[in-house]
Design a protein around this motif. Structure first.
Motif, mmCIF file in Angstrom:
data_model
loop_
_atom_site.group_PDB
_atom_site.id
_atom_site.type_symbol
_atom_site.label_atom_id
_atom_site.label_comp_id
_atom_site.label_asym_id
_atom_site.label_seq_id
_atom_site.Cartn_x
_atom_site.Cartn_y
_atom_site.Cartn_z
ATOM 1 N N ILE A 1 22.561 76.884 28.468
ATOM 2 C CA ILE A 1 23.949 76.490 28.749
ATOM 3 C C ILE A 1 24.991 77.293 27.997
ATOM 4 O O ILE A 1 26.155 77.303 28.392
ATOM 5 C CB ILE A 1 24.186 74.978 28.531
ATOM 6 C CG1 ILE A 1 23.913 74.585 27.079
ATOM 7 C CG2 ILE A 1 23.360 74.161 29.510
ATOM 8 C CD1 ILE A 1 24.343 73.171 26.740
ATOM 9 N N PHE A 2 24.595 77.990 26.934
ATOM 10 C CA PHE A 2 25.563 78.791 26.176
ATOM 11 C C PHE A 2 25.545 80.259 26.599
ATOM 12 O O PHE A 2 26.229 81.082 26.007
ATOM 13 C CB PHE A 2 25.320 78.647 24.672
ATOM 14 C CG PHE A 2 25.490 77.230 24.204
ATOM 15 C CD1 PHE A 2 26.755 76.652 24.146
ATOM 16 C CD2 PHE A 2 24.396 76.463 23.861
ATOM 17 C CE1 PHE A 2 26.921 75.337 23.736
ATOM 18 C CE2 PHE A 2 24.553 75.141 23.444
ATOM 19 C CZ PHE A 2 25.811 74.585 23.388
ATOM 20 N N GLU A 3 24.788 80.585 27.650
ATOM 21 C CA GLU A 3 24.774 81.943 28.192
ATOM 22 C C GLU A 3 26.014 82.152 29.061
ATOM 23 O O GLU A 3 26.476 81.241 29.745
ATOM 24 C CB GLU A 3 23.531 82.172 29.067
ATOM 25 C CG GLU A 3 22.232 82.138 28.313
ATOM 26 C CD GLU A 3 21.033 82.260 29.251
ATOM 27 O OE1 GLU A 3 21.214 82.571 30.460
ATOM 28 O OE2 GLU A 3 19.914 82.032 28.770
ATOM 29 N N ARG A 4 26.505 83.368 29.065
ATOM 30 C CA ARG A 4 27.656 83.696 29.902
ATOM 31 C C ARG A 4 27.307 83.542 31.379
ATOM 32 O O ARG A 4 26.244 83.954 31.827
ATOM 33 C CB ARG A 4 28.097 85.130 29.638
ATOM 34 C CG ARG A 4 28.615 85.294 28.240
ATOM 35 C CD ARG A 4 28.919 86.718 27.936
ATOM 36 N NE ARG A 4 29.199 86.837 26.502
ATOM 37 C CZ ARG A 4 29.569 87.942 25.924
ATOM 38 N NH1 ARG A 4 29.716 89.045 26.621
ATOM 39 N NH2 ARG A 4 29.795 87.957 24.632
ATOM 40 N N PHE A 5 28.222 82.953 32.097
ATOM 41 C CA PHE A 5 28.160 82.745 33.538
ATOM 42 C C PHE A 5 27.098 81.732 33.974
ATOM 43 O O PHE A 5 26.943 81.480 35.156
ATOM 44 C CB PHE A 5 27.957 84.065 34.303
ATOM 45 C CG PHE A 5 29.034 85.070 34.030
ATOM 46 C CD1 PHE A 5 30.313 84.880 34.515
ATOM 47 C CD2 PHE A 5 28.779 86.194 33.256
ATOM 48 C CE1 PHE A 5 31.323 85.797 34.263
ATOM 49 C CE2 PHE A 5 29.774 87.117 32.989
ATOM 50 C CZ PHE A 5 31.044 86.920 33.494
ATOM 51 N N TYR A 6 26.392 81.139 33.044
ATOM 52 C CA TYR A 6 25.362 80.177 33.427
ATOM 53 C C TYR A 6 26.004 78.833 33.755
ATOM 54 O O TYR A 6 26.861 78.344 33.021
ATOM 55 C CB TYR A 6 24.325 79.984 32.314
ATOM 56 C CG TYR A 6 23.186 79.099 32.760
ATOM 57 C CD1 TYR A 6 22.215 79.590 33.604
ATOM 58 C CD2 TYR A 6 23.120 77.767 32.382
ATOM 59 C CE1 TYR A 6 21.185 78.788 34.057
ATOM 60 C CE2 TYR A 6 22.094 76.949 32.819
ATOM 61 C CZ TYR A 6 21.130 77.463 33.649
ATOM 62 O OH TYR A 6 20.112 76.659 34.105
ATOM 63 N N GLN A 7 25.604 78.277 34.876
ATOM 64 C CA GLN A 7 26.043 76.939 35.256
ATOM 65 C C GLN A 7 24.821 76.160 35.681
ATOM 66 O O GLN A 7 24.002 76.655 36.462
ATOM 67 C CB GLN A 7 27.061 76.998 36.393
ATOM 68 C CG GLN A 7 28.364 77.664 35.974
ATOM 69 C CD GLN A 7 29.366 77.725 37.110
ATOM 70 O OE1 GLN A 7 29.003 77.794 38.269
ATOM 71 N NE2 GLN A 7 30.630 77.706 36.752
ATOM 72 N N GLY B 1 28.711 61.092 31.469
ATOM 73 C CA GLY B 1 28.280 61.909 32.600
ATOM 74 C C GLY B 1 26.775 61.928 32.743
ATOM 75 O O GLY B 1 26.045 61.310 31.966
ATOM 76 N N PRO B 2 26.282 62.668 33.735
ATOM 77 C CA PRO B 2 24.844 62.678 34.028
ATOM 78 C C PRO B 2 23.999 63.428 33.007
ATOM 79 O O PRO B 2 22.778 63.327 33.035
ATOM 80 C CB PRO B 2 24.778 63.377 35.393
ATOM 81 C CG PRO B 2 25.989 64.242 35.418
ATOM 82 C CD PRO B 2 27.047 63.471 34.663
ATOM 83 N N GLY B 3 24.624 64.156 32.107
ATOM 84 C CA GLY B 3 23.856 64.896 31.111
ATOM 85 C C GLY B 3 23.347 66.225 31.659
ATOM 86 O O GLY B 3 23.598 66.593 32.799
ATOM 87 N N ILE B 4 22.642 66.924 30.810
ATOM 88 C CA ILE B 4 22.123 68.242 31.159
ATOM 89 C C ILE B 4 20.606 68.148 31.209
ATOM 90 O O ILE B 4 19.986 67.658 30.251
ATOM 91 C CB ILE B 4 22.550 69.288 30.099
ATOM 92 C CG1 ILE B 4 24.072 69.347 30.024
ATOM 93 C CG2 ILE B 4 21.954 70.657 30.419
ATOM 94 C CD1 ILE B 4 24.603 70.077 28.809
ATOM 95 N N PRO B 5 19.986 68.607 32.292
ATOM 96 C CA PRO B 5 18.520 68.568 32.341
ATOM 97 C C PRO B 5 17.917 69.363 31.179
ATOM 98 O O PRO B 5 18.428 70.421 30.802
ATOM 99 C CB PRO B 5 18.197 69.244 33.684
ATOM 100 C CG PRO B 5 19.449 69.120 34.488
ATOM 101 C CD PRO B 5 20.575 69.163 33.503
ATOM 102 N N ARG B 6 16.839 68.843 30.601
ATOM 103 C CA ARG B 6 16.182 69.507 29.471
ATOM 104 C C ARG B 6 15.848 70.960 29.783
ATOM 105 O O ARG B 6 15.944 71.813 28.904
ATOM 106 C CB ARG B 6 14.911 68.766 29.076
ATOM 107 C CG ARG B 6 15.178 67.459 28.377
ATOM 108 C CD ARG B 6 13.900 66.963 27.690
ATOM 109 N NE ARG B 6 14.089 65.694 27.068
ATOM 110 C CZ ARG B 6 14.632 65.523 25.876
ATOM 111 N NH1 ARG B 6 15.062 66.547 25.204
ATOM 112 N NH2 ARG B 6 14.762 64.324 25.363
ATOM 113 N N SER B 7 15.493 71.241 31.012
ATOM 114 C CA SER B 7 15.100 72.602 31.394
ATOM 115 C C SER B 7 16.256 73.598 31.292
ATOM 116 O O SER B 7 16.030 74.803 31.239
ATOM 117 C CB SER B 7 14.531 72.615 32.808
ATOM 118 O OG SER B 7 15.496 72.134 33.728
ATOM 119 N N ASP B 8 17.485 73.092 31.251
ATOM 120 C CA ASP B 8 18.661 73.965 31.190
ATOM 121 C C ASP B 8 19.277 74.059 29.796
ATOM 122 O O ASP B 8 20.161 74.884 29.568
ATOM 123 C CB ASP B 8 19.739 73.474 32.162
ATOM 124 C CG ASP B 8 19.332 73.666 33.601
ATOM 125 O OD1 ASP B 8 19.085 74.819 33.996
ATOM 126 O OD2 ASP B 8 19.266 72.660 34.326
#
Length: 178
Positions: free
Chosen positions: A143-149, A132-139
């Motif tokens: 990513i393990f916070e509740r409700f965070y997308q 997949g495209p991966g996760i931007p470093r800034s995020d």
């Protein structure tokens, strides 16, 4: 449901579409409710009961089930070391499901998802990778916070709770997740 309540004037096609919508939404709400209950238990300090688990066997089992449900992504298990750990079978299965679901939702159709179990310096390492495209470093820190997308437009069915639950499961097993 309101459409169906109108009575016989609803076409069979619209009635079937409405029933499917209700079933899908009911399933989504059930998943969210279960996720919130899991997090509430975590907040209350619930500790998971543990037993000796063959991690390789459990991961193979979940991947076999996932292959039946996901015909869009080949799920490969190139390296599954025979590792025995002390853990909670149900929670660890949920962890693998969360990671596989996340990978499937964010990996283009036809791209591989790979799952591995490694033994490293007296620890077990569960690795899930995808194309997949991966996760931007800034995020990455969030990513393990509740409700965070990372990007709500990438997924229509996620609640932003899966990785928060995954993080709790890993912490209950004195592990790390990244």
């Amino acid at each position: 449901a309101e459409l169906l309540a109108r009575g016989p004037r609803v076409s069979d096609e619209d009635r079937l579409a409405a029933v499917n919508d209700i079933a899908r939404e009911s399933d989504r709400m059930s998943r969210i409710t279960e996720a919130l209950l899991t997090l509430a238990r975590a907040d209350a300090g619930q500790e998971l009961p543990t037993e000796v688990i063959q991690l390789q066997s459990m991961v193979e089992d979940v991947c076999r089930q996932a292959r039946r449900l996901d015909d869009q992504h080949p799920i490969e298990t190139p390296e599954l070391a025979n590792v025995e750990i002390r853990g909670n079978d149900d929670a660890l299965r949920e962890l693998v499901w969360i990671l596989l679901d996340n990978a499937a939702r964010h990996t283009p159709q036809g791209c591989r998802i790979r799952v591995g179990v490694l033994a490293a310096q007296g620890h077990a390492l569960l690795v899930v990778t995808d194309d997949g495209p991966g996760i931007p470093r800034s995020d990455l820190d969030r990513i393990f916070e509740r409700f965070y997308q990372v990007d709500r437009s990438r997924s229509g069915r996620g609640s932003g709770l899966g990785l928060a639950i995954a993080s709790w499961i890993v912490s209950q097993h004195q592990g790390q997740i990244w």
